[in-house]
Write an enzyme that holds these catalytic residues in place. Structure first.
Site, short mmCIF file in Angstrom:
data_model
loop_
_atom_site.label_atom_id
_atom_site.label_comp_id
_atom_site.label_asym_id
_atom_site.label_seq_id
_atom_site.Cartn_x
_atom_site.Cartn_y
_atom_site.Cartn_z
N GLY A 1 30.27 25.17 52.76
CA GLY A 1 31.05 24.37 51.81
C GLY A 1 30.80 24.70 50.36
O GLY A 1 30.77 23.79 49.53
N ALA B 1 33.45 21.09 57.66
CA ALA B 1 32.00 21.08 57.86
C ALA B 1 31.58 20.12 58.97
O ALA B 1 30.70 20.44 59.79
CB ALA B 1 31.29 20.72 56.55
N TYR C 1 28.46 10.64 34.12
CA TYR C 1 27.44 10.60 35.19
C TYR C 1 27.20 9.18 35.69
O TYR C 1 26.86 9.00 36.85
CB TYR C 1 26.15 11.30 34.72
CG TYR C 1 26.37 12.79 34.63
CD1 TYR C 1 26.35 13.58 35.78
CD2 TYR C 1 26.65 13.39 33.42
CE1 TYR C 1 26.61 14.94 35.71
CE2 TYR C 1 26.90 14.76 33.34
CZ TYR C 1 26.88 15.52 34.48
OH TYR C 1 27.15 16.86 34.43
N HIS D 1 20.53 22.22 41.58
CA HIS D 1 21.26 21.75 40.38
C HIS D 1 20.87 20.34 39.98
O HIS D 1 21.58 19.69 39.23
CB HIS D 1 22.77 21.84 40.63
CG HIS D 1 23.27 23.25 40.67
ND1 HIS D 1 24.53 23.59 41.14
CD2 HIS D 1 22.69 24.42 40.29
CE1 HIS D 1 24.68 24.92 41.05
NE2 HIS D 1 23.58 25.44 40.54
N ASN E 1 33.41 27.45 55.73
CA ASN E 1 34.22 26.94 54.63
C ASN E 1 35.64 26.68 55.14
O ASN E 1 36.06 27.31 56.10
CB ASN E 1 34.25 27.96 53.48
CG ASN E 1 34.66 27.32 52.16
OD1 ASN E 1 35.76 26.78 52.03
ND2 ASN E 1 33.78 27.37 51.18
P1 OAD Z 1 33.32 23.78 44.73
O1 OAD Z 1 34.08 22.54 44.45
O2 OAD Z 1 33.43 24.91 43.79
O3 OAD Z 1 33.72 24.35 46.17
C1 OAD Z 1 33.74 23.55 47.30
C2 OAD Z 1 34.03 24.45 48.49
O4 OAD Z 1 33.97 23.66 49.66
C3 OAD Z 1 35.40 25.11 48.45
O5 OAD Z 1 35.24 26.50 48.73
C4 OAD Z 1 36.19 24.42 49.56
O6 OAD Z 1 37.06 25.31 50.25
C5 OAD Z 1 35.07 23.96 50.49
N1 OAD Z 1 35.37 22.73 51.24
C6 OAD Z 1 36.00 21.61 50.79
N2 OAD Z 1 36.01 20.68 51.74
C7 OAD Z 1 35.37 21.19 52.83
C8 OAD Z 1 35.06 20.71 54.13
N3 OAD Z 1 35.39 19.47 54.53
N4 OAD Z 1 34.40 21.53 54.97
C9 OAD Z 1 34.04 22.79 54.60
N5 OAD Z 1 34.30 23.29 53.38
C10 OAD Z 1 34.96 22.52 52.50
O7 OAD Z 1 31.81 23.33 44.95
P2 OAD Z 1 30.46 24.22 44.88
O8 OAD Z 1 30.66 25.55 45.48
O9 OAD Z 1 29.39 23.35 45.43
O10 OAD Z 1 27.47 23.17 39.39
O11 OAD Z 1 30.28 24.35 43.33
C11 OAD Z 1 29.14 25.01 42.87
C12 OAD Z 1 28.72 24.44 41.57
O12 OAD Z 1 29.82 24.46 40.66
C13 OAD Z 1 28.33 22.97 41.59
O13 OAD Z 1 27.03 22.73 42.01
C14 OAD Z 1 28.53 22.57 40.17
C15 OAD Z 1 29.87 23.22 39.95
O14 OAD Z 1 30.28 23.51 38.69
C16 OAD Z 1 26.97 22.52 38.34
O15 OAD Z 1 27.39 21.45 37.96
C17 OAD Z 1 25.87 23.26 37.65
#
Ligand code: OAD
Length: 250
Positions: free
Chosen positions: A189, A232, A52, A118, A214
């Protein structure tokens, strides 16, 4: 009009903050159970702190700044919440931006009604009292307690104020209330893989208009009324512009 927005790592990707999954994702090379669980922290606190610390430093790098999507959301919130923008029944509009991101880019962009479900990277929490402090420096097992700096036994009692797997996300009641009354729900996203965030779309009412932005399809895409594929920084400003015109916002 009640607006609920959920953002994930994809909205910050173009600001230089890595996403979690996929190539170059943050979890690549890191076992989640080592760096993002209370058990991992109990086993090897120093390496969790290092993980972190690195991210905290990176977030404060001069190149990391809110992008066009963050800025468009802040502007849209202002338009929705402007006193001149009452809906047909003259009732007050509502807006809530729930983010799974622990970066501070929504707040830096000017968003006001932000719920970081989170946690927040630039905050730390006392393990003993749950008190939360703003924090920009590294943390270690030697870090003095801000309220008791000369007490050697209070050293190392701070942890990142982030929600780890197995811990309860922040603000779930408020999120459920906002979902049940939302007229529009935007998911931006997020991979739709991590619950309870991934389940918010199903807490909205059938009358709610659900829109996903997305790069790719997600497991939740079929639940949305509209799915927009693209970056995005391009798609969010375009969509919000379209909605603002539809709703005749300022
Ligand atoms: P992820 O890394 O799982 O997913 C990111 C998403 O953003 C994917 O579906 C990509 O296709 C999309 N993406 C990437 N670049 C993009 C862009 N420029 N424009 C639009 N979309 C884009 O991230 P989260 O869904 O945020 O939790 O993950 C959810 C949680 O899982 C996080 O908060 C974290 C993680 O484990 C904890 O740490 C508790």
């Amino acid at each position: 009009m009640n607006v609920l927005v959920l953002t994930g790592a994809g909205i910050s990707a173009e600001s230089g903050v890595p996403t979690f999954r996929g190539a170059d994702g943050l979890w690549e090379g890191h076992a989640i159970e080592d760096v993002a669980t209370p058990e991992g922290f109990a086993r090897r606190p120093q390496s969790v702190h290092q993980f972190y610390n690195q991210r905290r430093k990176q977030l404060q790098h001069a190149d990391v700044a809110p992008n066009a999507a963050h800025l468009a959301l802040a502007e849209f919130e202002q338009a929705v919440m402007s006193p001149h923008t009452a809906d047909d029944h003259e009732s007050a509009n509502q807006f809530l931006l729930v983010t799974q991101n622990i970066d501070n880019l929504h707040v830096r962009a000017g968003s006001q009604r932000v719920l970081p479900m989170h946690g927040e990277l630039l905050k730390v929490r006392c393990i003993d009292t749950d008190e939360v402090f703003d924090w920009t420096d590294d943390l270690s097992l030697d870090t003095p307690h801000p309220q008791d700096p000369s007490n050697p036994r209070a050293r190392g009692r701070l942890r990142p104020h982030v929600v780890w797997f197995g811990e309860m996300p922040i603000g779930l009641d408020r999120i459920a209330r906002a979902a049940s009354t939302a007229d529009v729900f935007l998911a931006i996203g997020t991979s739709g893989l991590v619950y309870p965030a991934a389940g918010i779309v199903r807490q909205t009412s059938p009358a709610c208009r659900r829109i996903e932005i997305n790069l790719d399809d997600t497991p939740a895409s079929s639940v949305f009324d509209e799915t927009i594929r693209g970056k995005a920084t391009v798609e969010v400003p375009q969509l919000l512009d379209r909605l603002a015109k539809e709703w005749k916002l300022g």
